[in-house]
Scaffold this active site. Structure first.
Site, PDB file in Angstrom:
ATOM      1  N   ASP A   1       0.849  -1.203   0.000  1.00  0.00           N
ATOM      2  CA  ASP A   1       0.000   0.000   0.000  1.00  0.00           C
ATOM      3  C   ASP A   1       0.880   1.247   0.000  1.00  0.00           C
ATOM      4  OD1 ASP A   1      -2.428  -1.340   0.143  1.00  0.00           O
ATOM      5  OD2 ASP A   1      -2.627  -1.155   2.306  1.00  0.00           O
TER       6      ASP A   1
ATOM      7  N   ARG B   1      -1.400  -0.420  -8.560  1.00  0.00           N
ATOM      8  CA  ARG B   1      -2.788  -0.064  -8.225  1.00  0.00           C
ATOM      9  C   ARG B   1      -2.855   1.460  -8.288  1.00  0.00           C
ATOM     10  NH1 ARG B   1      -3.924  -0.733  -2.245  1.00  0.00           N
ATOM     11  NH2 ARG B   1      -4.378  -2.912  -2.670  1.00  0.00           N
TER      12      ARG B   1
HETATM   13  P1  FAD Z   1     -13.946   9.973  -4.601  1.00  0.00           P
HETATM   14  O1  FAD Z   1     -13.983  11.129  -5.515  1.00  0.00           O
HETATM   15  O2  FAD Z   1     -13.359  10.155  -3.233  1.00  0.00           O
HETATM   16  O3  FAD Z   1     -15.384   9.383  -4.421  1.00  0.00           O
HETATM   17  C1  FAD Z   1     -16.238   9.164  -5.522  1.00  0.00           C
HETATM   18  C2  FAD Z   1     -17.533   8.561  -5.030  1.00  0.00           C
HETATM   19  O4  FAD Z   1     -17.272   7.256  -4.521  1.00  0.00           O
HETATM   20  C3  FAD Z   1     -18.182   9.302  -3.877  1.00  0.00           C
HETATM   21  O5  FAD Z   1     -18.981  10.333  -4.292  1.00  0.00           O
HETATM   22  C4  FAD Z   1     -18.971   8.203  -3.207  1.00  0.00           C
HETATM   23  O6  FAD Z   1     -20.142   7.951  -3.912  1.00  0.00           O
HETATM   24  C5  FAD Z   1     -18.060   7.007  -3.367  1.00  0.00           C
HETATM   25  N1  FAD Z   1     -17.157   6.845  -2.204  1.00  0.00           N
HETATM   26  C6  FAD Z   1     -15.849   7.109  -2.136  1.00  0.00           C
HETATM   27  N2  FAD Z   1     -15.329   6.806  -0.931  1.00  0.00           N
HETATM   28  C7  FAD Z   1     -16.389   6.385  -0.210  1.00  0.00           C
HETATM   29  C8  FAD Z   1     -16.519   5.915   1.126  1.00  0.00           C
HETATM   30  N3  FAD Z   1     -15.503   5.859   1.962  1.00  0.00           N
HETATM   31  N4  FAD Z   1     -17.758   5.549   1.518  1.00  0.00           N
HETATM   32  C9  FAD Z   1     -18.826   5.592   0.679  1.00  0.00           C
HETATM   33  N5  FAD Z   1     -18.746   6.021  -0.593  1.00  0.00           N
HETATM   34  C10 FAD Z   1     -17.554   6.402  -1.032  1.00  0.00           C
HETATM   35  N6  FAD Z   1      -5.294   5.360  -0.796  1.00  0.00           N
HETATM   36  C11 FAD Z   1      -3.994   5.535  -0.501  1.00  0.00           C
HETATM   37  O7  FAD Z   1      -3.565   6.667  -0.256  1.00  0.00           O
HETATM   38  N7  FAD Z   1      -3.122   4.474  -0.505  1.00  0.00           N
HETATM   39  C12 FAD Z   1      -3.525   3.217  -0.804  1.00  0.00           C
HETATM   40  O8  FAD Z   1      -2.701   2.289  -0.804  1.00  0.00           O
HETATM   41  C13 FAD Z   1      -4.887   3.006  -1.129  1.00  0.00           C
HETATM   42  N8  FAD Z   1      -5.348   1.789  -1.462  1.00  0.00           N
HETATM   43  C14 FAD Z   1      -6.651   1.665  -1.900  1.00  0.00           C
HETATM   44  C15 FAD Z   1      -7.108   0.422  -2.344  1.00  0.00           C
HETATM   45  C16 FAD Z   1      -8.362   0.308  -2.895  1.00  0.00           C
HETATM   46  C17 FAD Z   1      -8.821  -1.025  -3.400  1.00  0.00           C
HETATM   47  C18 FAD Z   1      -9.223   1.449  -2.981  1.00  0.00           C
HETATM   48  C19 FAD Z   1     -10.567   1.364  -3.608  1.00  0.00           C
HETATM   49  C20 FAD Z   1      -8.796   2.656  -2.497  1.00  0.00           C
HETATM   50  C21 FAD Z   1      -7.526   2.781  -1.941  1.00  0.00           C
HETATM   51  N9  FAD Z   1      -7.076   3.989  -1.431  1.00  0.00           N
HETATM   52  C22 FAD Z   1      -5.761   4.138  -1.100  1.00  0.00           C
HETATM   53  C23 FAD Z   1      -8.052   5.085  -1.150  1.00  0.00           C
HETATM   54  C24 FAD Z   1      -8.158   6.026  -2.322  1.00  0.00           C
HETATM   55  O9  FAD Z   1      -6.963   6.768  -2.438  1.00  0.00           O
HETATM   56  C25 FAD Z   1      -9.332   7.029  -2.132  1.00  0.00           C
HETATM   57  O10 FAD Z   1      -9.143   7.743  -0.949  1.00  0.00           O
HETATM   58  C26 FAD Z   1     -10.681   6.363  -2.079  1.00  0.00           C
HETATM   59  O11 FAD Z   1     -10.761   5.270  -2.937  1.00  0.00           O
HETATM   60  C27 FAD Z   1     -11.781   7.388  -2.478  1.00  0.00           C
HETATM   61  O12 FAD Z   1     -11.572   7.818  -3.768  1.00  0.00           O
HETATM   62  P2  FAD Z   1     -12.519   7.454  -5.026  1.00  0.00           P
HETATM   63  O13 FAD Z   1     -11.642   7.136  -6.169  1.00  0.00           O
HETATM   64  O14 FAD Z   1     -13.475   6.410  -4.654  1.00  0.00           O
HETATM   65  O15 FAD Z   1     -13.206   8.834  -5.409  1.00  0.00           O
END
Ligand code: FAD
Length: 361
Positions: free
Chosen positions: A185, A238
């Site tokens: 991660d 990722r």
């Molecule tokens: P956003 O613009 O944040 O959200 C878009 C839409 O998605 C929102 O409007 C909502 O409908 C939905 N959504 C997003 N988050 C949520 C939530 N928590 N609850 C409910 N609905 C939500 N980040 C790191 O910094 N390092 C990592 O190693 C890392 N690994 C990850 C691994 C995976 C499999 C995923 C999916 C995410 C990971 N992340 C990591 C987190 C990532 O960086 C984002 O903070 C997170 O995925 C929210 O971004 P988004 O792309 O969904 O878009």
């Protein structure tokens, strides 16, 4: 010799059950938690009517994610555990394995994350690595469609990078033997360079190729250059937006710029011929990816979408039904607080949902 998962489960339950004043604590806990939730909900309700305050609320939740007193309070309470259950699949190895099997039955792959970061002693790092070795054994024995996601600060990166390297190397070696994969991660920007360097070193060993990968965050300005380097080394990536609080000198402050960069990076990754993960719940990012692979004739089995446990299950199902590969990241463990707070920061409205269920009980 490694402990069996049953032993570990019992060990975890003892850890949780060793509060002598449990009942009294729960009462205090209940009142204090209700007050905290009421306060934060009030802030959210006000913020929802004044959207300009949302970024402030996000920053507040991220800042609270680093608060050690609140963390101790939350993680030691049974109520905290109940609230976190929307995003965290229990506290024991057995629970996460059951969750993984259930997700697999829906045609979705998994990545298992034993929660914990920034350990304080080599013993804690050894213990954390031990949990991952048990997971890898269980993945192989139960033939789960699963890999593991690991944080370097949980492997002792702050104490001694050599120690963290040794721990990560032994996990990758185990993943090779179990025919699975270790995703490192990405944490805050203090660790970006060291994480990339370590994954590069691990991947340079012939036996490890394809069994270790890294995460790139679209909010960082440096990410395009990092991706170019990693692709040249054949490393699996990722792509996510990024979940930490970063200064404007290092990361795009505006969501629109992060989204634009996400699409640009996705378009760099997917034609590379390397198997990558597109980690997002953002329908616009998903639609852009679907459109791009169609235009370029990239087959749906050449990459995967990734989402977090408990988030947008509807989207996960739709993607599977449409023939795409989906992997769900499943965290578990007693140290859930920082992870949980980062999820609330991404979507503070989640707190209202959680609070509503909480007050119903
Ligand atoms: P956003 O613009 O944040 O959200 C878009 C839409 O998605 C929102 O409007 C909502 O409908 C939905 N959504 C997003 N988050 C949520 C939530 N928590 N609850 C409910 N609905 C939500 N980040 C790191 O910094 N390092 C990592 O190693 C890392 N690994 C990850 C691994 C995976 C499999 C995923 C999916 C995410 C990971 N992340 C990591 C987190 C990532 O960086 C984002 O903070 C997170 O995925 C929210 O971004 P988004 O792309 O969904 O878009």
């Amino acid at each position: 010799m490694q402990q069996s998962s049953v032993e570990f489960t019992e060990y975890q339950s003892n850890e949780l059950g060793n509060e002598p004043e449990n009942d009294l604590w729960n009462l205090r806990d209940l009142n204090a938690t209700r007050i905290c939730i009421s306060l934060v909900c009030s802030i959210i309700i006000v913020s929802e009517h004044c959207p300009v305050h949302m970024p402030i609320l996000r920053s507040l939740l991220i800042a609270l994610s680093r608060n050690s007193s609140l963390r101790r309070f939350a993680e030691s309470s049974t109520l905290g555990g109940r609230m976190s259950s929307r995003f965290v699949a229990g506290t024991s190895v057995e629970e996460v394995l059951k969750a993984a099997a259930s997700v697999n039955r829906q045609g979705i792959s998994t990545s298992l994350d034993s929660l914990g970061e920034n350990v304080h002693s080599p013993q804690e790092a050894q213990q954390a690595a031990g949990v991952y070795h048990r997971l890898l054994d269980a993945i192989q024995q139960r033939q789960l469609d699963a890999n593991v996601s690991v944080k370097l600060t949980q492997m002792g990166m702050d104490l001694d990078p050599e120690l963290a390297y040794a721990m990560a190397a032994s996990l990758v070696e185990h993943a090779v033997a179990a025919n699975t994969f270790v995703r490192i991660d990405m944490e805050g920007s203090d660790y970006t360079q060291a994480t990339i360097d370590m994954v590069s070193k691990l991947n340079a060993l012939n036996a490890n190729r394809g069994h270790v990968g890294v995460v790139i965050q679209a909010y960082l300005y440096r990410s395009k250059a990092d991706i170019d380097r990693l692709l040249a080394e054949g490393i699996r990536i990722r792509l996510c937006k990024g979940a930490y609080q970063e200064p404007a000198s290092l990361a795009f402050p505006e969501k629109a710029d992060v989204d634009r960069n996400f699409v640009r990076l996705m378009q760099t990754l997917l034609p590379s011929g390397i198997y990558h993960g597109i980690a997002t719940h953002d329908e616009k990012m998903i639609e852009a990816t679907r459109r791009f692979v169609k235009e370029r004739g990239i087959a749906p089995d050449q990459f995967e979408f990734q989402m977090l446990y408990g988030v947008r299950r509807d989207l996960q199902k739709t993607l599977v039904a449409d023939g795409y590969r989906v992997r769900v990241y499943i965290p578990f463990g007693t140290e859930w607080y920082p992870y949980f707070m980062r999820r609330l920061a991404e979507r503070p409205a989640n707190l209202i949902f959680i609070a509503r269920n909480f007050f119903r009980q």
